[in-house]
Structure formats: C-alpha cells, structure tokens
Design an enzyme around this catalytic site. Sequence first.
Site, short mmCIF file in Angstrom:
data_model
loop_
_atom_site.label_atom_id
_atom_site.label_comp_id
_atom_site.label_asym_id
_atom_site.label_seq_id
_atom_site.Cartn_x
_atom_site.Cartn_y
_atom_site.Cartn_z
N HIS A 130 -20.28 13.38 -16.19
CA HIS A 130 -19.31 12.11 -15.21
C HIS A 130 -18.63 12.77 -14.47
O HIS A 130 -17.95 12.06 -13.76
CB HIS A 130 -20.32 11.59 -15.51
N ASN A 228 -23.19 3.34 -33.34
CA ASN A 228 -22.71 2.58 -32.81
C ASN A 228 -23.52 1.41 -32.99
O ASN A 228 -23.56 1.19 -34.27
CB ASN A 228 -24.48 3.03 -31.78
#
Length: 260
Positions: A130, A228
């Site tokens: 990105h 996570n």
Amino acid sequence: MDDARHLVASARKLLILTGAGVSAESGVPTFRGPDGLWKRYKPEELATPQAFQADPRLVWEWYGFRRERVGACRPNPAHEAIARLTLENEDARLVTQNVDGLHELALEEAVTEGLCSETSVSRAAPIRLHGSLFWTRCTGCDHRTLDRHPVDAKSEASLPRCPKCAALLRPDVVWFGEGLDPEILKRAMEAAETAEVCLVVGTSALVHPAASLPLLTKESGGVVVEVNTESTPLTDVAMFSLRGRAGQILPRLLTVESEP
Ligand code: BV8
Ligand code: ZN
C-alpha cells in the site's frame, strides 16, 4: 507455541504478511482500533481519491499528522524479530500492508549494528502493498520522491507541488478504490503461492487483495499461522492462531533456540 515455532522454523519458503497490529506496540494507531479515528473521520473516508479531489488540504493534514506521529515511532521487538529472520533466511519474504516504514527502519538498524550486509537488506526489504507515508508522488507526472518533511497543510496554497510540472503532489499510498501496483501484487502473490507457511501478523484481514494472500498459500498446499490479539476471518483458516501481542510472541516464535 512450540508446535507453531517448529512449523515456522522448518519452513524453507516462508511468507510473513503484516498489518497495522505489528506496529501497535510502537505507538502507531491501528486503522480499526480504538485510536484509529482522526478528529471525527474514519480512514475509509479520507484514504480515497474522492476525498483528495474534494479537499486535498484536509487529506494532506491527516497524512502530515500521521507522518509526524509515525516519524517519532521506533521499531518494536516484532519488527526486529522479522528483520532478523528475513535477513537470515533468504527464502523468507515479507509482505506488508503498512505504510509506516518501521520494517525498513528495523532492517536499517540491523545493518548499522553490523548484523548483515547491504545486499541482504535489499533482498529482505518488505514488499509494500500500500505504499509509504514517507514517499510523495505527483498527480500530473511520474515524479516521485522520498519526503519525510512536515507538511504545511494550513491552506491549499501551501500544499506541496511538483518541482517538474507544478501539479499537486499526493501521498504515495494506495487509496481505497485504487488498484495496487500490478508488479508489486504479482510478487506478493508469487510469494504466497510458493510459501510452505504464511505467517499473518496483526491484520484484521478485511482489506483486499492483501487479505486473500494467506488463502493463496493454503490453496497451494501451504499452511497459515496467525498472530493477533483477537480472532479474525483468517482464524478458522489458520493451523495455529496465537492469541497475543506481536511484540511478545514474535521474538519467541521466530527465534529458533539452537537444539540442545
Ligand atoms: C482495490 C494505504 C480495486 C492508505 C490502505 C467497496 C468500495 C470500494 C472498495 C471496496 C469495497 N469493498 C471492497 C473493496 C475493496 C477495498 C477493500 O478491501 N475494502 C475493505 C475495507 C472492505 N480494497 C481496495 O480498495 C483496494 N483496491 O480493491 O482496487 C481495483 C483493482 C484494479 C483497478 C482499480 C481498482 C486498495 C486497498 C488499500 C487501501 N489502503 N492503506 C493509508 O494507509 O492511508 S489499507 C489500510 O488498511 C492500511 O494499509 C492497513 O494496513 C490496512 C488493513 O488494515 P490492518 O492492517 O489489518 O489494520 P486494522 O487496524 O484493520 O487491524 C489491526 C489488527 O491488528 C487487528 O486485527 C487487531 O486485533 C490486531 N492487533 C492490534 N494490536 C496488536 C494486534 N495484533 C498483534 N499485536 C498487537 N499488539
Ligand atoms: Zn509533476
């Protein structure tokens, strides 16, 4: 943890995919976490070509704020563990959704500490899906520069302009609704298809096409390991889903103690 550690250590071709959660312990706000808002805006409202078209000053103000805030952040033990592993294992690839430059900084610090050579740094450099907060590109020509300076977004007149064609400059990031660089996406997909293990760290797995990379590894016969603090759409796909903070888990997960 031990099973996951042996699985990762035994994988020759390893893909590590990171999201904003890997930088959370460095103080970088995540996108969808409690501190993800800026003023009263959501990233999906500002990180778009439409928002920039409508109000380039506001969008530059947000990026200027993030550039300053992230510029003061340091790599955390998760970035350092990932940098060491990608430097040591030439078949390991790092793909990141992050634009904060902390993976790159961790690699640079490994070089200054004499842990590796310049050549291995370029091989270990992350595939950045990105873009980067610290790169700026022109809206009117192919001009692109590294730019760590604060942005003067007081008025539209003070916004950065291209030295070549005087058009407005924009942050060199991929906005929602914009396609990723095809070459970069191709490299990331190849890494995902050939990986024996895809280690996914700190991503909510909501943004595509990044979130589909671990599925590519699985479809190609590889396995997924997730780190996570919460469960995500990838949790059910993962062979192991380690619940906890990246800065705590990764140094243990990626450092293979020499067998006694
Ligand atoms: C594309 C750069 C097509 C900018 C980013 C409807 C309308 C328009 C588009 C779409 C739509 N529906 C779907 C789409 C596609 C869209 C998309 O996926 N939208 C989502 C929101 C539904 N995708 C796109 O638009 C992409 N382009 O599809 O183009 C196309 C194709 C060809 C030609 C033309 C067009 C482009 C997507 C790229 C957007 N840009 N960033 C900027 O940064 O300003 S994405 C942005 O989200 C960041 O890059 C970020 O990395 C990324 C993903 O977020 P995460 O990294 O996962 O962060 P998040 O906060 O969500 O989660 C953090 C996680 O960490 C959590 O799970 C948390 O539990 C965990 N965590 C927290 N602390 C820790 C931790 N874990 C471990 N340790 C901790 N300490
Ligand atoms: Zn230009």
